[in-house]
Design a protein around this motif. Sequence first.
Motif, PDB file in Angstrom:
ATOM      1  N   VAL A 130       7.744  14.048   4.394  1.00  0.00           N
ATOM      2  CA  VAL A 130       6.296  13.990   4.289  1.00  0.00           C
ATOM      3  C   VAL A 130       5.928  13.144   3.084  1.00  0.00           C
ATOM      4  O   VAL A 130       6.368  13.420   1.960  1.00  0.00           O
ATOM      5  N   THR A 131       5.140  12.114   3.311  1.00  0.00           N
ATOM      6  CA  THR A 131       4.706  11.257   2.216  1.00  0.00           C
ATOM      7  C   THR A 131       3.544  11.907   1.498  1.00  0.00           C
ATOM      8  O   THR A 131       2.552  12.278   2.140  1.00  0.00           O
TER       9      THR A 131
ATOM     10  N   GLN B  99       8.187   1.351   4.463  1.00  0.00           N
ATOM     11  CA  GLN B  99       8.271   2.741   4.908  1.00  0.00           C
ATOM     12  C   GLN B  99       8.216   2.880   6.428  1.00  0.00           C
ATOM     13  O   GLN B  99       8.458   3.955   6.970  1.00  0.00           O
ATOM     14  N   ASN B 100       7.855   1.785   7.101  1.00  0.00           N
ATOM     15  CA  ASN B 100       7.805   1.758   8.561  1.00  0.00           C
ATOM     16  C   ASN B 100       6.877   2.847   9.124  1.00  0.00           C
ATOM     17  O   ASN B 100       7.189   3.512  10.106  1.00  0.00           O
ATOM     18  N   LYS B 101       5.736   3.026   8.491  1.00  0.00           N
ATOM     19  CA  LYS B 101       4.737   3.981   8.974  1.00  0.00           C
ATOM     20  C   LYS B 101       3.406   3.685   8.285  1.00  0.00           C
ATOM     21  O   LYS B 101       3.319   2.876   7.349  1.00  0.00           O
ATOM     22  N   THR B 102       2.382   4.358   8.769  1.00  0.00           N
ATOM     23  CA  THR B 102       1.044   4.170   8.210  1.00  0.00           C
ATOM     24  C   THR B 102       0.911   4.955   6.915  1.00  0.00           C
ATOM     25  O   THR B 102       1.272   6.133   6.834  1.00  0.00           O
ATOM     26  N   VAL B 103       0.415   4.282   5.885  1.00  0.00           N
ATOM     27  CA  VAL B 103       0.215   4.921   4.584  1.00  0.00           C
ATOM     28  C   VAL B 103      -1.240   4.765   4.172  1.00  0.00           C
ATOM     29  O   VAL B 103      -1.947   3.861   4.628  1.00  0.00           O
ATOM     30  N   GLN B 104      -1.676   5.655   3.298  1.00  0.00           N
ATOM     31  CA  GLN B 104      -3.042   5.621   2.774  1.00  0.00           C
ATOM     32  C   GLN B 104      -3.030   4.979   1.401  1.00  0.00           C
ATOM     33  O   GLN B 104      -2.159   5.273   0.576  1.00  0.00           O
TER      34      GLN B 104
ATOM     35  N   TRP C 234      -1.110  -7.933   1.785  1.00  0.00           N
ATOM     36  CA  TRP C 234      -0.138  -7.578   0.769  1.00  0.00           C
ATOM     37  C   TRP C 234       1.272  -7.745   1.303  1.00  0.00           C
ATOM     38  O   TRP C 234       1.516  -7.693   2.505  1.00  0.00           O
ATOM     39  N   SER C 235       2.216  -7.907   0.389  1.00  0.00           N
ATOM     40  CA  SER C 235       3.592  -8.207   0.793  1.00  0.00           C
ATOM     41  C   SER C 235       4.222  -7.068   1.588  1.00  0.00           C
ATOM     42  O   SER C 235       5.092  -7.295   2.425  1.00  0.00           O
ATOM     43  N   ASP C 236       3.793  -5.826   1.359  1.00  0.00           N
ATOM     44  CA  ASP C 236       4.408  -4.690   2.049  1.00  0.00           C
ATOM     45  C   ASP C 236       3.761  -4.411   3.402  1.00  0.00           C
ATOM     46  O   ASP C 236       4.205  -3.525   4.133  1.00  0.00           O
ATOM     47  N   MET C 237       2.709  -5.146   3.753  1.00  0.00           N
ATOM     48  CA  MET C 237       2.003  -4.884   5.007  1.00  0.00           C
ATOM     49  C   MET C 237       2.739  -5.498   6.190  1.00  0.00           C
ATOM     50  O   MET C 237       3.142  -6.668   6.143  1.00  0.00           O
ATOM     51  N   ALA C 238       2.887  -4.700   7.241  1.00  0.00           N
ATOM     52  CA  ALA C 238       3.496  -5.230   8.460  1.00  0.00           C
ATOM     53  C   ALA C 238       2.618  -6.307   9.076  1.00  0.00           C
ATOM     54  O   ALA C 238       3.114  -7.229   9.727  1.00  0.00           O
ATOM     55  N   ALA C 239       1.316  -6.196   8.878  1.00  0.00           N
ATOM     56  CA  ALA C 239       0.353  -7.200   9.329  1.00  0.00           C
ATOM     57  C   ALA C 239      -0.844  -7.124   8.400  1.00  0.00           C
ATOM     58  O   ALA C 239      -1.146  -6.055   7.848  1.00  0.00           O
TER      59      ALA C 239
END
Length: 415
Positions: free
Chosen positions: A204-205, A247-252, A309-314
């Motif tokens: 859990v993040t 992290q390969n998931k949606t983050v806030q 941002w660099s960490d964004m998948a898109a």
Amino acid sequence: MMKLTRAYVTLWLFTWFAELGFLQAVTLEVREGNATCIKTELTALLSITYNTSSNSTSVQVPLPNTTTVDAGSSSCGAVGSIPSLVATFGSGHTLGLSFSTNGSFYSVDTVMLQYNLSDSSIFPDANSSAVVTVVSSSVGIWAAINTTYRCASAISVVVGGPVVTFSDMRLEAYMPGNDLSPAETECAADQPSTPTTTTAHTPVTPAPTPPGTPERGTYSIDNSNGTVCLLAQMGLQLNFSYVSQSQNKTVQEIFNLTPNLTSSSGSCEVNRATLVLSQDGTTSLNLTFTLNATTNKYHLNGINMLANWSDMAAPFLASNTSLDYLRTTLGRSYMCNAEQTLAVVSSFSLNTFRLQVQPFGVTTNQFATAEECQMDQDQMLIPIIVGAALAGLVLIVLIAYLIGRKRSHAGYQTI
């Protein structure tokens, strides 16, 4: 849920129509003189539900190759108008795209669809002959300036009730030349997806740690004669969710704009003013205000945010041009010291702190008399109510004391 289901069904029908060869590419362009400012090559399928005398039915309408651009309604974005491409087809049917830019990126702000129910070739047995107009914002079509937006995948846009599905789309607005730029911005749907692995226990993040109250920045826009036409002082906080590549998931994410790292630009027109804030070339916020000349009221009606941002998948893009925030009378500024949360779309909201803004009627480079927001008025009202209550309590105690003292001096009465 019904809109999502209809969108999926439309995507399936789009594929089916394409396989049967019913969909044909259409080329449309908006010109001003000898220059082309907007151009697109695309196929599109319209899914529309309408009522008959006995029930409701749905039709699938491919955009025909006889579609033409309505030059009178389309615009390259001259003073007082928004860049737009308006295409007409059949008996009174219209598909329109409007655009905006923050200087680094451009995007489709709205998709407009107008269909004529009296056209029996498309809407047989319709129980109405009305011309229906529907509009959708938060379209999700964007690209870097001087590049062509390219999306081979089918993407569906829910426009009110109908669904418009685009495919094999190449599009460019604010064009530097008369043909689509060779440099391209690829849509997220065409980009390869990152494979995911399923584990027995997904960690859990924790919720993001708030970065604290943002620093208050001062921003201004000059008009063509060099005088200030828009003033703003505010602290801004972006609250949004995106897909993290690492992290390969949606983050806030909760992100504060830092004034000394933020550049401002924009424009002032008679009934429209825009403030664009950019930080580090990776985050851009576009605020659009409109003035109603009839009521002499202005408000914040559009917010557009782009983060790459660099960490964004898109890249993350959120846009809403049908908002109603910060409503104020012309000739006054809007002030709100309390924290406000301006909801834009489900994945993005803008938090403001110690805000004062005036996009119209600025004189002597200073804010006019402020109209305070309801939250500030309520906060002022609370100490007044508490003070009045305390004063009343003191008065009651004083009266009780005086009455008691008077009785104590009355002495004994003769029986």
